[in-house]
Design an enzyme around this catalytic site. Structure first.
Site, PDB file in Angstrom:
ATOM      1  N   PHE A 130     -15.108 -13.081   6.010  1.00 40.78           N
ATOM      2  CA  PHE A 130     -14.245 -11.844   5.475  1.00 40.78           C
ATOM      3  C   PHE A 130     -13.416 -12.269   4.306  1.00 40.78           C
ATOM      4  CE2 PHE A 130     -10.108  -9.646   5.229  1.00 40.78           C
ATOM      5  CZ  PHE A 130     -10.817  -8.334   5.599  1.00 40.78           C
ATOM      6  N   ASP A 217     -12.503 -20.005   0.097  1.00 38.88           N
ATOM      7  CA  ASP A 217     -11.484 -18.799   0.472  1.00 38.88           C
ATOM      8  C   ASP A 217     -10.541 -19.440   1.545  1.00 38.88           C
ATOM      9  OD1 ASP A 217      -9.955 -16.809   1.675  1.00 38.88           O
ATOM     10  OD2 ASP A 217     -11.623 -15.045   1.458  1.00 38.88           O
ATOM     11  N   LYS A 246      -1.848 -14.921   1.988  1.00 35.79           N
ATOM     12  CA  LYS A 246      -1.060 -14.751   3.295  1.00 35.79           C
ATOM     13  C   LYS A 246       0.177 -15.581   3.412  1.00 35.79           C
ATOM     14  CE  LYS A 246      -4.491 -12.825   6.095  1.00 35.79           C
ATOM     15  NZ  LYS A 246      -5.954 -12.653   5.976  1.00 35.79           N
TER      16      LYS A 246
HETATM   17  C1  LIG Z   1      -6.709 -11.915   4.985  1.00 35.33           C
HETATM   18  C2  LIG Z   1      -7.836 -12.330   4.127  1.00 35.33           C
HETATM   19  C3  LIG Z   1      -8.288 -11.840   3.232  1.00 35.33           C
HETATM   20  C4  LIG Z   1      -7.751 -10.632   2.612  1.00 35.33           C
HETATM   21  O1  LIG Z   1      -6.416 -10.790   1.884  1.00 35.33           O
HETATM   22  P1  LIG Z   1      -5.711  -9.365   1.733  1.00 35.33           P
HETATM   23  O2  LIG Z   1      -4.053  -9.917   1.515  1.00 35.33           O
HETATM   24  O3  LIG Z   1      -5.564  -8.521   2.915  1.00 35.33           O
HETATM   25  O4  LIG Z   1      -6.387  -8.778   0.534  1.00 35.33           O
HETATM   26  C5  LIG Z   1      -9.221 -12.703   2.613  1.00 35.33           C
HETATM   27  N1  LIG Z   1      -9.945 -13.458   2.951  1.00 35.33           N
HETATM   28  C6  LIG Z   1      -9.499 -14.292   4.119  1.00 35.33           C
HETATM   29  C7  LIG Z   1     -10.049 -15.375   4.388  1.00 35.33           C
HETATM   30  C8  LIG Z   1      -8.441 -13.640   4.591  1.00 35.33           C
HETATM   31  O5  LIG Z   1      -8.152 -14.227   5.962  1.00 35.33           O
END
Ligand SMILES: *Cc1c(COP(=O)(O)O)cnc(C)c1O
Length: 397
Positions: A130, A217, A246
Protein backbone atom coordinates in the site's frame (compact mmCIF):
# COMPACT_ATOMS: atom_id res chain seq x y z
CA UNK A 1 -25.15 14.33 14.41
CA UNK A 2 -25.96 16.46 11.40
CA UNK A 3 -23.93 17.30 8.32
CA UNK A 4 -23.38 13.79 6.92
CA UNK A 5 -25.49 14.55 3.83
CA UNK A 6 -22.90 17.10 2.74
CA UNK A 7 -19.96 14.69 2.90
CA UNK A 8 -19.00 12.60 -0.12
CA UNK A 9 -19.36 8.93 0.67
CA UNK A 10 -15.66 8.08 0.59
CA UNK A 11 -15.91 6.59 4.06
CA UNK A 12 -18.47 4.57 5.96
CA UNK A 13 -17.69 5.91 9.43
CA UNK A 14 -18.97 4.27 12.58
CA UNK A 15 -21.44 6.52 14.39
CA UNK A 16 -19.12 7.31 17.30
CA UNK A 17 -17.65 10.82 17.34
CA UNK A 18 -14.67 11.58 19.56
CA UNK A 19 -14.40 14.89 21.30
CA UNK A 20 -11.33 14.70 23.46
CA UNK A 21 -8.28 12.58 24.04
CA UNK A 22 -5.46 12.17 26.50
CA UNK A 23 -2.62 9.69 26.07
CA UNK A 24 -4.15 6.37 25.01
CA UNK A 25 -7.65 7.40 26.10
CA UNK A 26 -10.46 8.95 24.06
CA UNK A 27 -13.88 10.28 25.05
CA UNK A 28 -16.83 10.47 22.68
CA UNK A 29 -19.52 13.15 22.56
CA UNK A 30 -21.59 11.18 25.11
CA UNK A 31 -18.71 11.12 27.57
CA UNK A 32 -18.05 7.40 27.02
CA UNK A 33 -14.38 6.45 27.48
CA UNK A 34 -12.30 4.35 25.06
CA UNK A 35 -8.84 2.81 24.96
CA UNK A 36 -7.08 3.69 21.71
CA UNK A 37 -5.02 0.84 20.22
CA UNK A 38 -5.13 2.28 16.70
CA UNK A 39 -3.55 5.73 17.11
CA UNK A 40 -5.51 7.11 14.16
CA UNK A 41 -3.81 4.44 11.99
CA UNK A 42 -0.24 4.80 13.27
CA UNK A 43 -0.39 8.59 13.55
CA UNK A 44 -0.73 9.62 17.21
CA UNK A 45 2.17 7.52 18.49
CA UNK A 46 2.79 10.01 21.30
CA UNK A 47 -0.85 9.75 22.35
CA UNK A 48 -3.54 12.39 22.28
CA UNK A 49 -2.92 15.87 23.61
CA UNK A 50 0.78 15.25 24.18
CA UNK A 51 1.87 18.29 26.23
CA UNK A 52 5.07 19.14 24.30
CA UNK A 53 3.40 18.77 20.90
CA UNK A 54 0.37 20.79 21.99
CA UNK A 55 2.67 23.49 23.35
CA UNK A 56 4.75 23.62 20.15
CA UNK A 57 1.67 23.89 17.92
CA UNK A 58 0.02 26.56 20.09
CA UNK A 59 3.16 28.61 20.33
CA UNK A 60 3.87 28.39 16.58
CA UNK A 61 0.25 29.30 15.78
CA UNK A 62 0.71 32.46 17.80
CA UNK A 63 3.80 33.38 15.75
CA UNK A 64 3.47 32.34 12.13
CA UNK A 65 1.54 29.65 10.24
CA UNK A 66 2.61 29.95 6.66
CA UNK A 67 4.68 32.01 4.25
CA UNK A 68 5.51 29.60 1.32
CA UNK A 69 8.62 27.94 0.01
CA UNK A 70 9.45 31.13 -1.92
CA UNK A 71 11.21 32.14 1.30
CA UNK A 72 13.47 30.37 3.75
CA UNK A 73 11.55 28.69 6.57
CA UNK A 74 13.48 28.47 9.82
CA UNK A 75 11.42 25.66 11.33
CA UNK A 76 11.78 23.64 8.13
CA UNK A 77 15.56 23.97 8.20
CA UNK A 78 15.59 22.97 11.85
CA UNK A 79 13.42 19.90 11.19
CA UNK A 80 15.40 18.89 8.08
CA UNK A 81 18.58 18.50 10.12
CA UNK A 82 16.87 16.65 12.97
CA UNK A 83 15.04 14.26 10.66
CA UNK A 84 17.99 13.58 8.33
CA UNK A 85 20.13 12.70 11.35
CA UNK A 86 17.52 10.30 12.72
CA UNK A 87 17.04 8.67 9.31
CA UNK A 88 20.77 8.72 8.42
CA UNK A 89 19.87 10.49 5.17
CA UNK A 90 21.45 13.56 3.55
CA UNK A 91 18.49 15.65 2.39
CA UNK A 92 14.72 15.90 2.69
CA UNK A 93 11.73 17.28 0.75
CA UNK A 94 8.62 18.06 2.80
CA UNK A 95 5.09 17.24 1.64
CA UNK A 96 1.74 17.03 3.45
CA UNK A 97 0.88 13.33 3.42
CA UNK A 98 2.18 9.86 2.81
CA UNK A 99 0.94 9.62 -0.76
CA UNK A 100 2.63 12.92 -1.55
CA UNK A 101 5.89 11.74 -0.01
CA UNK A 102 5.71 8.66 -2.24
CA UNK A 103 4.89 10.80 -5.29
CA UNK A 104 8.13 12.65 -4.63
CA UNK A 105 10.03 9.34 -4.37
CA UNK A 106 8.50 8.08 -7.63
CA UNK A 107 9.42 11.32 -9.40
CA UNK A 108 12.96 11.05 -8.00
CA UNK A 109 13.29 7.53 -9.41
CA UNK A 110 12.08 8.62 -12.85
CA UNK A 111 14.44 11.58 -12.88
CA UNK A 112 17.26 9.25 -11.86
CA UNK A 113 16.43 7.08 -14.88
CA UNK A 114 16.08 9.92 -17.37
CA UNK A 115 19.43 11.31 -16.23
CA UNK A 116 20.90 8.01 -17.46
CA UNK A 117 19.02 8.20 -20.78
CA UNK A 118 16.52 5.57 -19.69
CA UNK A 119 13.40 6.89 -21.46
CA UNK A 120 10.95 4.38 -19.97
CA UNK A 121 12.07 3.98 -16.36
CA UNK A 122 10.41 1.20 -14.36
CA UNK A 123 10.01 0.83 -10.59
CA UNK A 124 9.61 -2.59 -8.98
CA UNK A 125 6.73 -2.67 -6.47
CA UNK A 126 5.25 -5.47 -4.37
CA UNK A 127 2.11 -7.54 -4.19
CA UNK A 128 -0.13 -6.60 -1.19
CA UNK A 129 1.66 -3.28 -0.87
CA UNK A 130 0.00 0.00 0.00
CA UNK A 131 1.47 3.33 -1.08
CA UNK A 132 -1.47 5.74 -1.16
CA UNK A 133 -4.48 6.93 -3.12
CA UNK A 134 -3.14 9.38 -5.68
CA UNK A 135 -2.95 8.08 -9.25
CA UNK A 136 0.73 7.18 -9.17
CA UNK A 137 0.64 5.73 -5.66
CA UNK A 138 -2.52 3.68 -6.26
CA UNK A 139 -0.85 2.35 -9.39
CA UNK A 140 2.14 1.36 -7.25
CA UNK A 141 -0.18 -0.24 -4.68
CA UNK A 142 -0.60 -4.03 -4.91
CA UNK A 143 -4.32 -4.19 -4.18
CA UNK A 144 -6.93 -4.33 -6.92
CA UNK A 145 -9.57 -2.83 -4.61
CA UNK A 146 -7.55 0.37 -4.43
CA UNK A 147 -7.16 0.54 -8.21
CA UNK A 148 -10.52 -0.64 -9.57
CA UNK A 149 -12.50 2.12 -11.24
CA UNK A 150 -9.53 4.44 -11.61
CA UNK A 151 -7.91 3.03 -14.72
CA UNK A 152 -5.96 3.90 -16.78
CA UNK A 153 -3.26 3.34 -14.20
CA UNK A 154 0.02 5.18 -14.23
CA UNK A 155 2.59 3.10 -16.08
CA UNK A 156 6.12 2.32 -15.07
CA UNK A 157 5.59 -0.22 -12.29
CA UNK A 158 6.59 -3.89 -12.32
CA UNK A 159 4.97 -6.09 -9.69
CA UNK A 160 6.84 -8.73 -7.66
CA UNK A 161 5.78 -11.01 -4.79
CA UNK A 162 6.86 -9.69 -1.37
CA UNK A 163 9.68 -11.43 0.50
CA UNK A 164 10.77 -13.28 -2.65
CA UNK A 165 14.33 -12.45 -3.67
CA UNK A 166 14.38 -14.83 -6.63
CA UNK A 167 11.51 -12.91 -8.21
CA UNK A 168 13.54 -9.68 -8.01
CA UNK A 169 16.60 -11.39 -9.49
CA UNK A 170 14.50 -12.61 -12.41
CA UNK A 171 13.22 -9.10 -13.12
CA UNK A 172 16.81 -7.83 -12.98
CA UNK A 173 17.82 -10.40 -15.59
CA UNK A 174 15.02 -9.56 -17.99
CA UNK A 175 14.50 -5.83 -17.72
CA UNK A 176 17.11 -3.15 -18.32
CA UNK A 177 14.67 -0.28 -17.73
CA UNK A 178 14.38 -0.83 -13.98
CA UNK A 179 15.68 2.17 -12.04
CA UNK A 180 14.37 1.57 -8.54
CA UNK A 181 12.53 -0.66 -6.15
CA UNK A 182 9.87 0.66 -3.77
CA UNK A 183 8.73 -1.42 -0.82
CA UNK A 184 7.55 -1.34 2.79
CA UNK A 185 10.03 -2.85 5.29
CA UNK A 186 6.94 -4.38 6.96
CA UNK A 187 3.69 -4.39 5.03
CA UNK A 188 1.11 -2.66 7.21
CA UNK A 189 -2.16 -2.53 5.25
CA UNK A 190 -1.16 -5.81 3.57
CA UNK A 191 -1.60 -7.64 6.89
CA UNK A 192 1.42 -6.83 9.11
CA UNK A 193 3.66 -8.94 6.92
CA UNK A 194 7.21 -9.12 8.29
CA UNK A 195 9.79 -10.31 5.74
CA UNK A 196 12.76 -12.63 6.43
CA UNK A 197 15.51 -10.97 8.43
CA UNK A 198 17.97 -10.80 5.52
CA UNK A 199 15.40 -9.62 2.94
CA UNK A 200 16.44 -5.94 2.99
CA UNK A 201 20.14 -6.89 2.86
CA UNK A 202 19.53 -8.92 -0.26
CA UNK A 203 17.44 -6.18 -1.85
CA UNK A 204 20.31 -3.77 -1.13
CA UNK A 205 22.78 -6.11 -2.85
CA UNK A 206 20.61 -6.40 -5.96
CA UNK A 207 20.11 -2.63 -6.07
CA UNK A 208 23.87 -2.08 -5.80
CA UNK A 209 24.79 -4.54 -8.50
CA UNK A 210 22.15 -3.13 -10.90
CA UNK A 211 22.46 0.56 -10.09
CA UNK A 212 18.87 0.80 -8.78
CA UNK A 213 17.62 3.11 -6.06
CA UNK A 214 16.42 1.27 -2.98
CA UNK A 215 13.35 3.19 -1.81
CA UNK A 216 11.58 2.29 1.44
CA UNK A 217 8.04 3.38 2.22
CA UNK A 218 8.37 3.92 5.99
CA UNK A 219 5.16 5.91 6.25
CA UNK A 220 3.67 3.39 8.68
CA UNK A 221 6.86 1.84 10.08
CA UNK A 222 8.88 5.02 10.63
CA UNK A 223 9.17 7.50 13.51
CA UNK A 224 9.73 4.79 16.07
CA UNK A 225 6.82 2.46 15.33
CA UNK A 226 9.04 -0.65 15.20
CA UNK A 227 11.29 0.42 18.08
CA UNK A 228 13.92 2.19 15.91
CA UNK A 229 13.54 5.56 14.24
CA UNK A 230 13.08 3.72 10.95
CA UNK A 231 12.43 0.02 10.47
CA UNK A 232 15.38 -0.40 8.11
CA UNK A 233 17.65 0.39 11.09
CA UNK A 234 17.04 -3.12 12.43
CA UNK A 235 19.27 -4.21 9.52
CA UNK A 236 22.82 -3.18 8.61
CA UNK A 237 21.95 -1.53 5.29
CA UNK A 238 20.94 1.96 4.24
CA UNK A 239 18.32 2.63 1.59
CA UNK A 240 18.72 5.48 -0.92
CA UNK A 241 15.28 6.96 -0.37
CA UNK A 242 12.85 6.83 2.57
CA UNK A 243 9.33 8.20 2.78
CA UNK A 244 7.75 9.22 6.06
CA UNK A 245 4.41 10.73 7.13
CA UNK A 246 1.74 9.39 9.54
CA UNK A 247 3.40 9.73 12.99
CA UNK A 248 5.80 12.48 11.93
CA UNK A 249 3.40 15.22 13.04
CA UNK A 250 1.43 13.20 15.65
CA UNK A 251 -1.75 14.33 13.85
CA UNK A 252 -0.61 17.53 12.15
CA UNK A 253 -0.38 16.65 8.44
CA UNK A 254 3.19 16.36 7.20
CA UNK A 255 5.07 14.02 4.88
CA UNK A 256 8.72 13.72 3.97
CA UNK A 257 10.82 12.19 1.22
CA UNK A 258 14.40 11.66 2.42
CA UNK A 259 17.33 10.71 0.25
CA UNK A 260 21.03 9.97 0.45
CA UNK A 261 23.99 10.25 -1.91
CA UNK A 262 23.21 10.73 -5.59
CA UNK A 263 19.45 10.49 -4.98
CA UNK A 264 19.62 13.51 -2.66
CA UNK A 265 20.99 15.70 -5.48
CA UNK A 266 18.41 14.96 -8.17
CA UNK A 267 15.74 17.62 -7.57
CA UNK A 268 16.47 21.13 -8.79
CA UNK A 269 14.26 24.24 -8.79
CA UNK A 270 11.21 23.63 -10.97
CA UNK A 271 11.20 19.83 -10.61
CA UNK A 272 8.79 19.42 -7.74
CA UNK A 273 7.09 21.46 -5.05
CA UNK A 274 4.23 21.98 -2.63
CA UNK A 275 2.45 25.11 -1.42
CA UNK A 276 2.00 23.87 2.13
CA UNK A 277 4.84 21.34 2.36
CA UNK A 278 7.15 22.06 5.28
CA UNK A 279 5.26 25.05 6.59
CA UNK A 280 6.15 26.44 10.03
CA UNK A 281 3.16 24.89 11.84
CA UNK A 282 3.68 21.35 10.54
CA UNK A 283 7.42 21.57 11.11
CA UNK A 284 7.01 22.85 14.67
CA UNK A 285 4.81 19.83 15.42
CA UNK A 286 7.31 17.38 13.88
CA UNK A 287 10.24 18.93 15.78
CA UNK A 288 8.30 18.47 19.03
CA UNK A 289 7.52 14.86 18.08
CA UNK A 290 11.17 13.99 17.44
CA UNK A 291 12.40 15.78 20.56
CA UNK A 292 9.74 14.16 22.73
CA UNK A 293 10.62 10.67 21.49
CA UNK A 294 14.20 11.39 22.57
CA UNK A 295 13.37 13.17 25.82
CA UNK A 296 10.94 10.51 26.99
CA UNK A 297 12.96 7.51 25.72
CA UNK A 298 9.95 6.41 23.70
CA UNK A 299 11.84 4.07 21.36
CA UNK A 300 12.80 1.96 24.36
CA UNK A 301 9.23 2.24 25.63
CA UNK A 302 7.90 1.06 22.26
CA UNK A 303 10.13 -2.02 22.39
CA UNK A 304 9.28 -2.84 26.01
CA UNK A 305 5.55 -2.42 25.42
CA UNK A 306 5.78 -4.57 22.30
CA UNK A 307 7.45 -7.38 24.25
CA UNK A 308 4.88 -7.17 27.03
CA UNK A 309 1.96 -7.26 24.59
CA UNK A 310 3.43 -10.04 22.48
CA UNK A 311 4.14 -12.25 25.51
CA UNK A 312 0.70 -11.68 26.96
CA UNK A 313 -1.14 -12.17 23.66
CA UNK A 314 0.78 -15.38 23.00
CA UNK A 315 -0.06 -16.68 26.45
CA UNK A 316 -3.76 -15.93 25.89
CA UNK A 317 -4.21 -16.93 22.27
CA UNK A 318 -1.33 -18.89 20.77
CA UNK A 319 -2.76 -22.32 21.53
CA UNK A 320 -6.21 -21.62 20.10
CA UNK A 321 -7.16 -23.33 16.84
CA UNK A 322 -8.26 -20.46 14.62
CA UNK A 323 -5.34 -18.24 15.65
CA UNK A 324 -2.77 -18.67 12.87
CA UNK A 325 -0.04 -16.29 13.97
CA UNK A 326 0.76 -13.52 16.43
CA UNK A 327 3.54 -11.20 15.29
CA UNK A 328 4.93 -7.77 15.94
CA UNK A 329 7.45 -5.33 14.60
CA UNK A 330 7.55 -3.11 17.66
CA UNK A 331 4.07 -1.69 18.15
CA UNK A 332 2.91 -2.68 14.69
CA UNK A 333 1.21 -5.89 15.75
CA UNK A 334 -0.84 -8.48 13.91
CA UNK A 335 -3.00 -11.31 15.19
CA UNK A 336 -3.85 -13.46 12.18
CA UNK A 337 -6.98 -15.60 12.39
CA UNK A 338 -7.92 -18.39 10.01
CA UNK A 339 -11.03 -16.52 8.91
CA UNK A 340 -12.17 -12.99 8.15
CA UNK A 341 -12.95 -11.12 11.33
CA UNK A 342 -13.87 -7.55 10.33
CA UNK A 343 -16.86 -7.65 12.69
CA UNK A 344 -14.47 -7.52 15.67
CA UNK A 345 -13.83 -3.81 15.06
CA UNK A 346 -17.40 -2.76 15.86
CA UNK A 347 -17.62 -5.20 18.77
CA UNK A 348 -14.46 -3.75 20.26
CA UNK A 349 -15.69 -0.21 19.78
CA UNK A 350 -18.92 -1.07 21.52
CA UNK A 351 -16.81 -2.26 24.44
CA UNK A 352 -14.72 0.91 24.49
CA UNK A 353 -11.70 -0.25 22.49
CA UNK A 354 -10.29 0.96 19.15
CA UNK A 355 -8.65 -1.78 17.07
CA UNK A 356 -8.34 -2.45 13.35
CA UNK A 357 -8.66 -5.43 11.01
CA UNK A 358 -6.69 -5.44 7.77
CA UNK A 359 -6.28 -7.89 4.89
CA UNK A 360 -9.58 -9.44 6.05
CA UNK A 361 -8.31 -11.71 8.80
CA UNK A 362 -5.51 -9.83 10.57
CA UNK A 363 -6.29 -7.88 13.73
CA UNK A 364 -3.88 -4.96 13.55
CA UNK A 365 -2.91 -3.15 16.72
CA UNK A 366 -1.06 0.17 16.63
CA UNK A 367 -1.08 1.39 20.23
CA UNK A 368 0.55 4.69 21.14
CA UNK A 369 4.02 4.41 22.74
CA UNK A 370 2.69 6.20 25.83
CA UNK A 371 0.17 3.46 26.63
CA UNK A 372 0.70 2.35 30.26
CA UNK A 373 1.32 -1.26 31.29
CA UNK A 374 -2.07 -1.29 32.94
CA UNK A 375 -3.77 -0.10 29.75
CA UNK A 376 -1.78 -2.70 27.80
CA UNK A 377 -3.11 -5.45 30.05
CA UNK A 378 -6.61 -4.11 29.53
CA UNK A 379 -6.00 -4.21 25.76
CA UNK A 380 -4.84 -7.85 25.95
CA UNK A 381 -7.76 -8.91 28.14
CA UNK A 382 -10.45 -7.25 26.07
CA UNK A 383 -9.04 -8.20 22.65
CA UNK A 384 -8.44 -11.80 23.71
CA UNK A 385 -11.96 -12.06 25.13
CA UNK A 386 -13.43 -10.81 21.83
CA UNK A 387 -11.29 -13.18 19.76
CA UNK A 388 -12.21 -16.17 21.92
CA UNK A 389 -15.91 -15.36 21.69
CA UNK A 390 -15.60 -14.87 17.93
CA UNK A 391 -13.81 -18.20 17.44
CA UNK A 392 -16.13 -20.25 19.63
CA UNK A 393 -19.16 -18.78 17.94
CA UNK A 394 -17.64 -19.67 14.51
CA UNK A 395 -16.94 -23.21 15.66
CA UNK A 396 -20.51 -23.83 16.81
CA UNK A 397 -22.00 -22.13 13.73
C1 LIG B 1 -0.84 5.32 5.15
C2 LIG B 1 0.17 4.90 4.17
C3 LIG B 1 0.38 5.61 2.98
C4 LIG B 1 -0.48 6.76 2.55
O1 LIG B 1 -0.40 7.85 3.41
P1 LIG B 1 -1.49 9.03 3.28
O2 LIG B 1 -1.01 10.05 4.28
O3 LIG B 1 -2.81 8.45 3.62
O4 LIG B 1 -1.46 9.53 1.88
C5 LIG B 1 1.40 5.18 2.15
N1 LIG B 1 2.18 4.13 2.46
C6 LIG B 1 2.01 3.42 3.60
C7 LIG B 1 2.92 2.27 3.91
C8 LIG B 1 1.00 3.78 4.49
O5 LIG B 1 0.81 3.05 5.60
Amino acid sequence: MTGNEYLMKNYAPMAVCFEKGDGAVLWDTNGKQYLDALSGIAVTSLGHNHPAVTRAISSQAGQLLHTSNLYSIGRQQQLSELLCKKAAMDKVFFANSGAEANEAAIKLARLYGHNQQIENPQIIVMEQSFHGRTLATLSATGNRKVQAGFEPLVQGFIRAPYNDIEAIRNIAKNNSNVVAILLEPVQGEGGVRIPDSDYLNQIREICDSNGWLMMLDEIQTGIGRTGKWFAYQHSAIKPDVITSAKALGNGVPIGACLARGQAAELFHPGHHGSTFGGNPLACAAAIAVIESIDNEALLARCTALSELLLTQFKAELEMLPGVKDIRAAGLLMGIELSEDCGELVAQALHNGLLINVTAGNVIRLLPPFVMTDEQAMQLVAETSRLIKAFLSQKQTA
